[in-house]
Design an enzyme around this catalytic site. Structure first.
Site, mmCIF file in Angstrom:
data_model
loop_
_atom_site.group_PDB
_atom_site.id
_atom_site.type_symbol
_atom_site.label_atom_id
_atom_site.label_comp_id
_atom_site.label_asym_id
_atom_site.label_seq_id
_atom_site.Cartn_x
_atom_site.Cartn_y
_atom_site.Cartn_z
ATOM 1 N N ALA A 102 0.835 -1.204 0.000
ATOM 2 C CA ALA A 102 0.000 0.000 0.000
ATOM 3 C C ALA A 102 0.868 1.252 0.000
ATOM 4 C CB ALA A 102 -0.914 -0.005 1.212
ATOM 5 N N PRO A 103 0.497 2.268 -0.769
ATOM 6 C CA PRO A 103 1.277 3.513 -0.778
ATOM 7 C C PRO A 103 1.185 4.227 0.565
ATOM 8 C CG PRO A 103 -0.763 3.762 -2.034
ATOM 9 C CD PRO A 103 -0.657 2.319 -1.680
ATOM 10 N N GLY A 104 2.163 5.067 0.841
ATOM 11 C CA GLY A 104 2.182 5.811 2.093
ATOM 12 C C GLY A 104 3.356 5.403 2.960
ATOM 13 N N ILE A 105 3.462 6.005 4.128
ATOM 14 C CA ILE A 105 4.546 5.711 5.068
ATOM 15 C C ILE A 105 4.335 4.329 5.669
ATOM 16 C CG2 ILE A 105 5.680 6.442 7.208
ATOM 17 C CD1 ILE A 105 4.720 9.291 6.600
ATOM 18 N N GLY A 108 4.338 1.431 8.307
ATOM 19 C CA GLY A 108 4.241 1.416 9.754
ATOM 20 C C GLY A 108 5.224 0.436 10.380
ATOM 21 N N LYS A 156 -4.109 -5.961 6.192
ATOM 22 C CA LYS A 156 -3.121 -5.596 7.206
ATOM 23 C C LYS A 156 -2.685 -6.857 7.960
ATOM 24 C CE LYS A 156 -4.104 -1.703 9.417
ATOM 25 N NZ LYS A 156 -4.853 -0.639 10.149
ATOM 26 N N ASP A 178 -14.160 -0.152 11.295
ATOM 27 C CA ASP A 178 -14.377 -1.574 11.579
ATOM 28 C C ASP A 178 -13.469 -2.398 10.675
ATOM 29 O OD1 ASP A 178 -15.430 -3.803 12.756
ATOM 30 O OD2 ASP A 178 -17.377 -3.691 11.761
#
Length: 602
Positions: free
Chosen positions: A335-338, A340, A356, A391
């Site tokens: 997934a794009p983004g920083i 975790g 996830k 949710d």
């Protein structure tokens, strides 16, 4: 899963399939009786203002399904000699059990949910590597189209005959609420006044076709401190969905708080970020079918979940996901983004959800492990999400085609969570995964926002934190990357590994430095306990951008003070449950047409 079994003749000396099928259905029927009982109790609790009992019963109900599945499995293991059967005997028995079970569902009011219960029991009894799709309901075995209860799931009223105001009064009367209203005639006038101001389906409030109908679901929808009438206004060829929230004031009197007509307001009422409704339904498929006419963009899986049937929602979600896989070709990607520290997150570009997985090794400075993280996600599942926590769907042993995985994602999974994946030439088997609605990370949204969009998002961000605090949730890590922006431009929290109950936190002010050495020190000169929180420290971490700081200080400067947090904590400790309005304040009658002191909800 194993290959499909070959045809085997059933041996009548084996355990009787009709008795096994009957035992499984008895387990489901017990579950649904208890499910309905909780919803039936909600009416009395609403009338009595017993909000804590309402919330606690909604929380306990979430575990009902798994408890009944384990009871049914225990009964089958105790009453039937299943362990001694050979593989061929198992094949023949379970095919026959499924056939008998389908026959038992011929006149059942909840066949789709009973089929899901059968799947849950079957997969608990049989090892994952053994059970076959032949034994379970991969697709529905009993159609629910046009299924309804007796009396029907919704009531029809005819304003062309009785007049609109009298019809609306009868709608209220038919719900049989035991509490008096503050002034129901005034509330009905406000409903008509809102109708007059609405264009679209209503040309004029009394300009109704001869066949005009108001159709209302027969049961109220209860959640938090509200009861909701859900219905549709059909005038000729035009259909207008509506919802009417009913609230209770401190004197035990009721009032209509709003008339929700905008599609986005009704959709938000059923948002995936909110707690499940308590609603008594004999035929849940009829309720979901009705709701889908009001919210055609929402999948049935979400609506089943929102009326409390989360396991059925999960079943339908997975069927939809398999359909998506079959009719798409894009790969699973990181997934794009920083990235975790706790989760590996991946997605399909063509699919509005993310997957996830908890990492095997969670690096410093995080001080947590898999068990604790799973506990946090379960906490969120059971808690009132107040429209600010997403949710999740939780799955185990998910088999996906390896050809759909990018090389980068395969490397990421093998490096970060090797204990949770099994990769073969054909498949990627995921042992545990959370699936969550995809949102735009707030940090990315803010980078590209106009001044107006940024101010709105920052105001929403603060509102989200305040509403979580009111629900006894401290987010822990409040960095923007842990919040998402929905399609409705609402800000939602979705990273749960550091959440804590507000009542477990110790909100403190930083004491003044004792001397110049303290003031120059890079380390704190004061003791810091595990659950100590210093709100004045939020600013340096969050407000480095001048535009963000200006918007934040305009709307939420109080979040940087100990007093705000301590006041919320004290209200929670005193047993106060805050009001949660899943619709804009601007549409409330007391805001739209003037406040009435009697309309202060308890």
């Amino acid at each position: 899963m194993s290959a499909e079994p070959s045809a085997v003749v059933f041996d009548h000396s084996m355990p009787q399939p009709d008795k096994i099928a009957t035992a499984i259905l008895a387990g489901f029927d017990r579950h649904y009786r208890l499910f309905r009982y909780v919803a039936q109790q909600a009416k009395g609790r609403f009338e009595n203002g017993d909000w804590h009992a309402m919330r606690e019963s909604a929380k306990r109900r979430i575990d009902f399904y798994d408890q009944r599945v384990l009871e049914a499995v225990g009964r089958l293991e105790r009453d039937f000699d299943l362990a001694s059967l050979t593989e061929a005997e198992h094949d023949a028995l379970w095919q026959e059990v499924k056939a008998r079970y389908v026959a038992l569902l011929a006149d059942h009011r909840q066949p789709e949910c009973a089929e899901t219960f059968f799947n849950s029991v079957c997969t608990k009894l049989l090892h994952r590597d053994y059970y076959s799709n032949t034994f379970i309901f991969v697709r529905p075995g009993v159609a629910t189209d046009y299924m309804d209860s007796d009396p029907p799931s919704y009531r029809s009223y005819y304003p062309a005959t009785a007049g609109l105001k009298r019809t609306l009064r009868q709608v209220i009367i038919d719900f049989g609420l035991a509490c008096p209203f503050v002034d129901i005639e005034r509330d009905l006038r406000l409903v008509l006044r809102t109708v007059c101001a609405t264009r679209g389906a209503f040309a004029q409030p009394f300009d109704v076709e001869p066949d005009c109908q108001i159709q209302v679901l027969s049961s109220l929808f209860f959640r938090n401190k509200g009861a909701y009438i859900i219905g549709r206004f059909i005038n000729g060829t035009r259909m207008t969905p509506f919802a009417v929230p009913i609230l209770r004031n401190a004197r035990g009197q009721l009032f209509l708080d709003a008339l929700l007509l905008a599609p986005e307001h009704i959709s938000t009422l059923f948002s995936f970020t909110r707690a499940y409704f308590l609603v008594d339904m004999e035929a849940p498929s009829a309720y979901v079918s009705f709701l889908r006419t009001l919210m055609p963009a929402k999948p049935a899986s979400e609506l089943y979940t929102m009326v409390g049937l989360a396991k059925q929602g999960k079943t339908l979600f997975y069927r939809d996901f398999l359909h998506q896989l079959k009719h798409s070709t894009d790969p699973f990607i990181v997934a794009p983004g920083i990235k975790g520290l706790v989760m590996v997150v991946f997605t399909l570009a063509s699919y509005p959800y993310v997957f996830k997985m908890i990492k095997d090794v969670i690096p410093y400075p995080k001080e947590t492990d898999r068990k604790q993280i799973m506990g946090k996600y379960q906490l969120v599942k059971l808690h009132d999400r107040v429209g600010r926590m997403a949710d999740t769907w939780e799955y185990s042993h998910v088999t996906l085609p390896r050809a759909r995985f990018s090389a980068e994602l395969i490397r990421e999974l093998l490096a970060m969570c090797p204990s949770q994946v099994e990769i073969t030439a054909e498949s990627v088997i995921i042992r545990h995964v959370y699936i969550e609605r995809r949102m735009t990370p707030l940090n990315i949204y803010l980078q590209h926002a106009t001044d107006a969009e940024l101010e709105h998002a920052v105001a929403e961000y603060g509102n989200a934190i305040k509403e979580l605090a009111a629900a006894n949730i401290f987010p822990g890590d409040m960095l923007y990357k842990n919040f998402g922006v929905t399609r409705a431009r609402r800000v939602v929290f979705y990273d749960y590994d550091e959440i804590e109950y507000m009542t477990d936190c110790n909100f403190r002010k930083i004491p003044p430095p004792r001397n110049e050495e303290d003031e120059m020190s890079g380390e704190p000169w004061y003791s810091v306990g595990k659950n100590d929180v210093f709100p004045e420290q939020f600013g340096p971490f969050l407000l480095g951008d001048a535009r963000i700081r200006a918007a934040f200080m305009k709307h939420h400067a109080d979040l940087l003070t100990r007093e705000f947090w301590q006041h919320r904590k004290e209200r929670i400790a005193a047993g106060h449950l805050e009001n949660v309005y899943p619709y804009p304040q601007a549409v409330r009658f007391l805001r739209r047409y003037g406040a009435d002191p009697l309309k202060t909800a308890a």
